[in-house]
Design an enzyme around this catalytic site. Sequence first.
Site, mmCIF file in Angstrom:
data_model
loop_
_atom_site.group_PDB
_atom_site.id
_atom_site.type_symbol
_atom_site.label_atom_id
_atom_site.label_comp_id
_atom_site.label_asym_id
_atom_site.label_seq_id
_atom_site.Cartn_x
_atom_site.Cartn_y
_atom_site.Cartn_z
ATOM 1 C CE LYS A 1 -70.122 -6.822 73.005
ATOM 2 N NZ LYS A 1 -69.018 -5.915 72.597
ATOM 3 C CD GLU B 1 -76.453 -7.534 80.565
ATOM 4 O OE1 GLU B 1 -76.807 -8.701 80.835
ATOM 5 O OE2 GLU B 1 -75.267 -7.203 80.387
ATOM 6 C CB SER C 1 -62.098 -6.089 70.089
ATOM 7 O OG SER C 1 -62.298 -4.684 70.080
#
Length: 410
Positions: A86, A108, A377
């Site tokens: 991310k 969000e 990830s």
Amino acid sequence: MDNRGYYGRFGGAYIPEILVATFDELSEALARAKSDPGFWAEFESVMSTYSCRPTPVCFAKNLTDHFGGAQIYIKREDLNHTGAHKANNVMGQGLLVQRMGKRRVIAETGAGQHGVATATMAARLGLECTIYMGAVDVARQRPNVFWMERLGATVVPVETGSRTLKDAINEAFRDWVANMDTTHYVLGTACGPHPFPEMVAWFQSIIGKEARAQMLREKGRLPHRVYACVGGGSNAMGIFSGFLDDHEVDLVGVEAAGEGVDTGAHAARLASTDAQVGVAQGYKTYFLQDRDGQMRHTHSVAAGLDYVGVSPILADLHERGRVRFESATDREVVDALALTVRKEGLIPALESSHAFAGAFREASRMRSDEVVLINQSGRGDKDIFTVADAFDDPKWRQFIIEKAEAYRAD
Ligand SMILES: *Cc1c(COP(=O)(O)O)cnc(C)c1O
């Protein structure tokens, strides 16, 4: 992609008239950044000192011996700042926001990972930051809320509707409409209206660019198969994009089968028959919905894969047969995680463990001169309560319940 943001029949931008100018501005800024080599160089440079890029590729010798088939390599996105891929997307958008001259970002978040990543970026780049989070999630994710606030973000608990992620999305869009001139909405995955899928996939393509070069350098060849878990699809698009033009490389996306794809309690959009093509949340893709268009409840042991839609880019690659989609159940995923921890001393996130489960299922049937690459990830430290619960050890369970209650208490 065509000029309206369609990938085959998926994608597009179904947005209120009032946001059209803002989306056009964003598309233009993205196009300028893409054609300016200086932008990507700055991105790589920031990520190399702030977030451990390039992340290494690691040969998993013990897992390879265990399965006795293909050689297993792992791309270590878990080593990024805040523990997952991310970081790539939020920093990329942050640098773009600076170029656009905006001073404020909103986002969000459900489980809180994207919120924390966005708040670190905002602190670093000196941007004002507001994070919308369902009130139920605020209560469930005290540690993440704590860090977002310390990082200087304003966390707004959303009290409307079911007080979870989808209500937080609505509130964030309401904020954006009211503050378009000063504010950018940092979307967390390769979904949503055009140009978000294109933009997020572009920032995440840093994973695939690195991985392709690393495999050539370390192995002298490309992997036979590449595995990634698929929530919204950003880490999968990130690593796949490095190999899309190499037609001999099989690309495998692994979705959340939850309790099983026949049980209804899952989040497999492309690897089940429960999803229909539809338009929602501003774009067209496969959504887990019933015939009347009502969104279904989704379930996964991994919060980051628990989503009704999927990247329009992946929906198109699925339809064109370039990416194969599989799914892994909660049980298979916890087993894959346990094995990886024990054999390699790596702690993959529950999300990432879907990719591991998918690869493990196939590795033993492959030849020992074949090579597979798994995208790890993120790291699994955040999953301690869920994993302990799954391992069902009463002693640990009691300890962890007490800890969780202590967190929740004011
Ligand atoms: C958020 C998250 C995901 C799911 O998002 P994608 O956009 O599908 O990549 C996967 N793995 C980890 C570790 C995450 O934090």
